[in-house]
Scaffold this motif. Structure first.
Motif, PDB file in Angstrom:
ATOM      1  N   ARG A 265      52.848 123.179 -35.954  1.00 27.55           N
ATOM      2  CA  ARG A 265      53.545 122.153 -36.726  1.00 27.55           C
ATOM      3  C   ARG A 265      53.113 122.196 -38.191  1.00 27.55           C
ATOM      4  NH1 ARG A 265      56.429 117.445 -35.858  1.00 27.55           N
ATOM      5  NH2 ARG A 265      57.164 118.605 -34.032  1.00 27.55           N
ATOM      6  N   ALA A 268      54.591 125.348 -39.701  1.00 23.12           N
ATOM      7  CA  ALA A 268      56.014 125.538 -39.376  1.00 23.12           C
ATOM      8  C   ALA A 268      56.236 126.873 -38.680  1.00 23.12           C
ATOM      9  CB  ALA A 268      56.873 125.426 -40.636  1.00 23.12           C
ATOM     10  N   GLN A 274      55.365 124.140 -30.503  1.00 22.35           N
ATOM     11  CA  GLN A 274      56.214 123.218 -31.247  1.00 22.35           C
ATOM     12  C   GLN A 274      57.489 122.890 -30.475  1.00 22.35           C
ATOM     13  OE1 GLN A 274      57.674 122.686 -35.892  1.00 22.35           O
ATOM     14  NE2 GLN A 274      56.918 124.656 -35.197  1.00 22.35           N
TER      15      GLN A 274
END
Length: 320
Positions: A265, A268, A274
């Motif tokens: 997270r 990204a 995630q």
């Protein structure tokens, strides 16, 4: 050995049945479902009930379990409600992204921990040992998201050495070797953080194991015979010091495919961790259940791998 492995595989069957019941029961007790998680104010009550009927949420829990378990036996984990695709396809799409950074981190952390733990034990209470202990406890005490954000600030924003986040450069159409370099450039920071978080505990394991082994009588006997110190440490002592760490190696197998939810997270990174976090928020029960069963199988296989490695590392251990 073959009979032992076959017997252990057969013992996994009732274990997996129990795990499936527990996992499904816990998911059934969670309030809400995929319909309520969407929180669409324009959806009428009749439409919501129709969708629950389509997804099978109107059936009793025991009936839903047997339908789900029957499909699992046929290799069908169902369809992810969030991704509108089979669960197996979603897992295979994202799990290898997590595997890349987890595998590289595993190799680096074990290599660093082995040599650091050995020399910390050999030179106990020395300046090197004290520095290693300080760094190890520092890495273990700091949360991963703090280290990740700090590295983004330093390496990405201030010094501009590495990308801030993502797996590839936005809009990039690179292929071949250029694509590999682009991915390696993006994965450096999350891999570095994950390696720091993993190395600390492993170093303490190896240091403690080596301290116990190098005080044994057979180590003193090996030194009395005139063997080189390198031979004594790496051939005789290290092999027995590996035994406690082998248990940890078995648990690394599900960790390789489980993803690092917080780090993915922060950076990204399009990993499975995630995706799993998103499935919890969206009450995507087919994916949640399928992924948990996937990790459960890997955990059982990891324990079996640990037991087999015990026998290979120490011939005195017999698998019966």
């Amino acid at each position: 050995m073959k009979q032992y492995i076959i017997r252990r595989l057969l013992q996994m069957i009732p274990t997996m049945i129990g795990i499936s019941i527990i996992v499904f029961a816990i998911s059934a007790m969670v309030p809400g479902d995929y319909i309520t998680a969407q929180a669409n104010p324009n959806m009428t009550k009749e439409k919501a009930e129709e969708l629950r009927h389509i997804y099978g949420y109107d059936k009793p829990e025991y009936q839903r379990y047997f339908i789900w378990a029957g499909n699992m036996l046929q290799g069908n984990m169902g369809d992810s409600l969030q991704h509108k695709a089979p669960v197996t396809k979603v897992i295979s799409t994202y799990v290898w992204n997590s595997f890349i950074i987890a595998f590289v981190s595993l190799i680096l952390s074990w290599v660093i921990a082995v040599f650091t733990g050995i020399f910390s034990a050999k030179f106990q209470y020395s300046l090197f040992d004290r520095i290693v202990t300080l760094v190890v406890f520092l890495c273990m005490s700091l949360p991963s998201f703090f280290i990740g954000l700090l590295f983004i600030k330093l390496f990405a924003l201030d010094w501009k050495l590495f990308p801030v986040a993502g797996m590839t450069t936005a809009g990039s159409t690179a292929t071949g070797w250029d694509y590999i370099k682009d991915v390696a450039n993006h994965m450096f920071l999350p891999t570095l953080v994950l390696t720091m978080m993993s190395t600390g505990g492993l170093t303490r394991y190896f240091r403690t194991g080596m301290l116990e082994v190098i005080r044994q009588d057979y180590i003193r006997t090996a030194r009395a015979k005139g063997l080189k110190e390198r031979t004594v440490i790496f051939k005789h002592a290290l092999r027995n010091a590996l035994l406690p760490a082998i248990t940890l190696l078995g648990f690394e197998l599900p960790a390789l495919f489980g993803g690092a939810i917080i780090l993915e997270r922060v950076f990204a990174w399009p990993g499975i961790g995630q995706v799993y976090l998103g499935s919890i928020n969206m009450r995507d029960y087919p994916f949640m259940l399928g992924f948990m069963i996937f990790l459960s199988v890997l955990t059982l296989l990891g324990n079996l791998l640990s037991d087999v490695l015990y026998g290979l590392a120490d011939p005195r251990i017999r698998l019966k």
